[in-house]
Write an enzyme that holds these catalytic residues in place. Structure first.
Site, PDB file in Angstrom:
ATOM      1  CG  ASN A 148      -1.783   1.047   1.101  1.00 13.20           C
ATOM      2  OD1 ASN A 148      -1.870   1.964   0.386  1.00 13.20           O
ATOM      3  ND2 ASN A 148      -2.579   0.983   2.328  1.00 13.20           N
TER       4      ASN A 148
ATOM      5  NE  ARG B 263      -6.241   1.119   0.099  1.00 13.13           N
ATOM      6  CZ  ARG B 263      -6.448   2.324   0.775  1.00 13.13           C
ATOM      7  NH1 ARG B 263      -5.538   2.606   1.543  1.00 13.13           N
ATOM      8  NH2 ARG B 263      -7.538   2.861   0.793  1.00 13.13           N
TER       9      ARG B 263
ATOM     10  CG  HIS C  33     -11.902   3.335   3.198  1.00 16.15           C
ATOM     11  ND1 HIS C  33     -12.787   4.363   4.055  1.00 16.15           N
ATOM     12  CD2 HIS C  33     -10.938   3.534   3.503  1.00 16.15           C
ATOM     13  CE1 HIS C  33     -11.652   5.367   4.406  1.00 16.15           C
ATOM     14  NE2 HIS C  33     -10.447   4.789   4.108  1.00 16.15           N
TER      15      HIS C  33
ATOM     16  N   GLY D 266     -11.273   5.544  10.522  1.00 14.62           N
ATOM     17  CA  GLY D 266      -9.678   5.363  10.615  1.00 14.62           C
ATOM     18  C   GLY D 266      -9.251   6.789  10.341  1.00 14.62           C
TER      19      GLY D 266
ATOM     20  N   GLY E 219      -8.650   7.973   7.263  1.00 17.12           N
ATOM     21  CA  GLY E 219      -9.839   8.342   6.574  1.00 17.12           C
ATOM     22  C   GLY E 219     -11.168   7.602   7.052  1.00 17.12           C
TER      23      GLY E 219
ATOM     24  NE  ARG F 112      -8.409  12.050   3.293  1.00 13.87           N
ATOM     25  CZ  ARG F 112      -8.336  10.511   3.035  1.00 13.87           C
ATOM     26  NH1 ARG F 112      -9.587   9.991   2.581  1.00 13.87           N
ATOM     27  NH2 ARG F 112      -7.685   9.498   3.683  1.00 13.87           N
TER      28      ARG F 112
ATOM     29  N   GLY G  63      -8.979   2.256  13.037  1.00 17.09           N
ATOM     30  CA  GLY G  63      -8.456   2.563  14.125  1.00 17.09           C
ATOM     31  C   GLY G  63      -9.496   3.068  15.136  1.00 17.09           C
ATOM     32  CB  VAL G  64     -11.559   6.250  15.058  1.00 12.25           C
ATOM     33  CG1 VAL G  64     -12.427   6.847  16.113  1.00 12.25           C
ATOM     34  CG2 VAL G  64     -10.389   7.203  14.654  1.00 12.25           C
ATOM     35  N   GLY G  65     -12.607   3.503  15.101  1.00  7.33           N
ATOM     36  CA  GLY G  65     -13.919   2.399  15.147  1.00  7.33           C
ATOM     37  C   GLY G  65     -13.733   1.308  16.150  1.00  7.33           C
ATOM     38  CD  GLU G  66     -10.290  -2.316  13.845  1.00  6.33           C
ATOM     39  OE1 GLU G  66      -9.199  -2.993  14.578  1.00  6.33           O
ATOM     40  OE2 GLU G  66     -10.325  -2.353  12.736  1.00  6.33           O
TER      41      GLU G  66
ATOM     42  CD  GLU H 253      -8.290  -1.263   4.323  1.00  2.24           C
ATOM     43  OE1 GLU H 253      -7.623  -1.017   5.327  1.00  2.24           O
ATOM     44  OE2 GLU H 253      -8.742  -0.465   3.195  1.00  2.24           O
TER      45      GLU H 253
END
Ligand code: AMP
Length: 375
Positions: A9, A68, A157, A187, A189, A218, A307-310, A361
């Site tokens: 990536n 990717r 994504h 994450g 993003g 962003r 990252g944030v969601g987990e 991913e």
């Protein structure tokens, strides 16, 4: 096929790599080479050299290299064996993804030179969303302009949304075909998707990965009039505006940090900018959740990933606070658990299940490559 897949990536200043066994799902090696372009790692060639040295012991086990690629434009979306023709077509598409495709192409070029005997495969971020319903994919602008310039909503994504929605079905022990899902990939993003029976019916990113949720750096959704105004009246160039929207907007633009761990620290210390950044982030997230619940007529499952969601229990709690009337009931204790595997964070009675599912991913890309190589 047995053997491992090297997944690359390539970003503008970093190269992430992982060596995966696509069958067992085992991660054989993984890492990141950062600060490409600075003294120690001058270019992507040197970055790959560093990665290869670290992976020396597994290079012999590789059967393919998966890359990717963010944008394949309107026509290229399935995992594709890379040859000179594909590279030429992707180069032509670079204006659609000026920040993402050029570094990916650089990564492909050096990897093909370094590992010339392996098949190299491009896996596109847009693939899962290729068949978005026209009502979701179409911008309400002049049709001829849209057609000539391939302006539509592509979504990104995709590898993560697909993988996580499949894992959510497995976790619930229900057929994918029967589920109405909302997936929140939060994450650096961030994007949301609404999925019916395994097929996306909407997603928050559009022509580029700028649309939708507020992200680390962003802006996400913004009145297009703001851009025209800044260009015409504030004297900002197109490059200035693009740079701001991508790099100095979002949570960092408002609150000075894009890492949520540091953002929370600032909030706890009474920093009002950080507080506003968090509030704007949560507000947008809740708007998308509400929109997707309306599109789906209610969801069977809402899944947090990335990252944030987990990791960020506060974000999950605030995103779904007070939605009991919509059938969403978080279990505070489950939500606060630091467990790292797929898990339920709603109560057992909650009509809508809420899950945390780690994304992977790299594994999804490795599997796509293995399928292609196998034929
Ligand atoms: P990703 O793009 O999926 O790698 O996510 C990276 C982001 O996840 C970072 O910028 C952080 O904001 C966030 N993150 C990572 N670990 C944590 C954590 N333990 N708590 C809160 N946020 C985290």
């Amino acid at each position: 096929m047995s053997g491992n897949v090297l997944v690359l990536n390539s970003g503008s200043s970093s190269l992430k790599y992982a060596v995966m066994d696509p069958i067992s799902g085992e991660t054989v090696g993984r890492g990141i080479v950062e600060r490409i372009g600075e003294a120690e790692v001058r270019d992507h060639g040197e970055a790959l050299q560093v990665a290869s040295e670290r992976l020396d012991h597994v290079v012999g086990s590789l059967v393919a290299v998966g890359h990717r690629v963010v944008h394949g434009g309107p026509d290229i979306y399935q995992p594709t064996l890379i040859d000179d023709d594909l590279i030429a077509r992707l180069e032509k598409l670079s204006p659609l993804a000026p920040l993402h495709n050029p570094p990916a192409l650089l990564g492909i070029e050096v990897a093909r030179r370094t590992l010339p005997d392996l098949p190299h495969i491009a896996v596109f971020d847009t693939a899962f969303f290729h068949n978005l319903p026209a009502a979701a994919a179409t911008y309400a602008i002049d049709r001829d302009v849209a057609e000539q310039w391939h302006v539509r909503r592509y979504g990104f994504h995709g590898t993560s949304h697909q993988y996580v929605s499949e894992q959510a079905a497995l976790f619930l022990g229900k057929p994918l075909e029967e589920l109405r899902q909302v997936v929140l990939h939060l994450g650096n993003g961030a994007s949301a998707s609404a999925i019916v029976g395994g097929r996306p019916v909407d997603t928050s990113m559009g022509l580029t990965p700028l649309e939708g949720l507020v992200m680390g750096t962003r802006s996400g959704d913004i009145d297009p009039g703001v851009l025209v105004y800044l260009w015409r009246t504030a004297g900002m160039s197109v490059e200035d505006i693009e740079d701001m929207l991508n790099h100095s907007a979002g949570v960092r633009g408002l609150g000075g940090e894009n890492d949520f761990r540091l953002l929370h620290k600032r909030i706890d210390a009474g920093d009002e900018d950080a507080r506003l950044a968090y509030d704007v982030y949560i507000h947008r997230l809740r708007k998308y959740i509400g929109a997707y619940l309306a599109l789906l007529g209610g969801a069977d499952v809402i899944t947090f990933t990335a990252g944030v969601g987990e990791n960020d229990a506060a974000v999950r709690r605030d995103a779904l606070r007070g939605l009991q009337r919509l059938g969403i009931e978080l279990d505070e204790e489950r939500n606060a658990s630091p467990e790292r595997t797929a898990r339920r964070i709603s109560t057992d009675e909650s009509p809508t299940a809420v899950l945390v599912v780690p994304t992977n991913e790299e594994l999804a890309i490795a599997r796509a490559c293995a399928d292609l190589v196998k034929g």
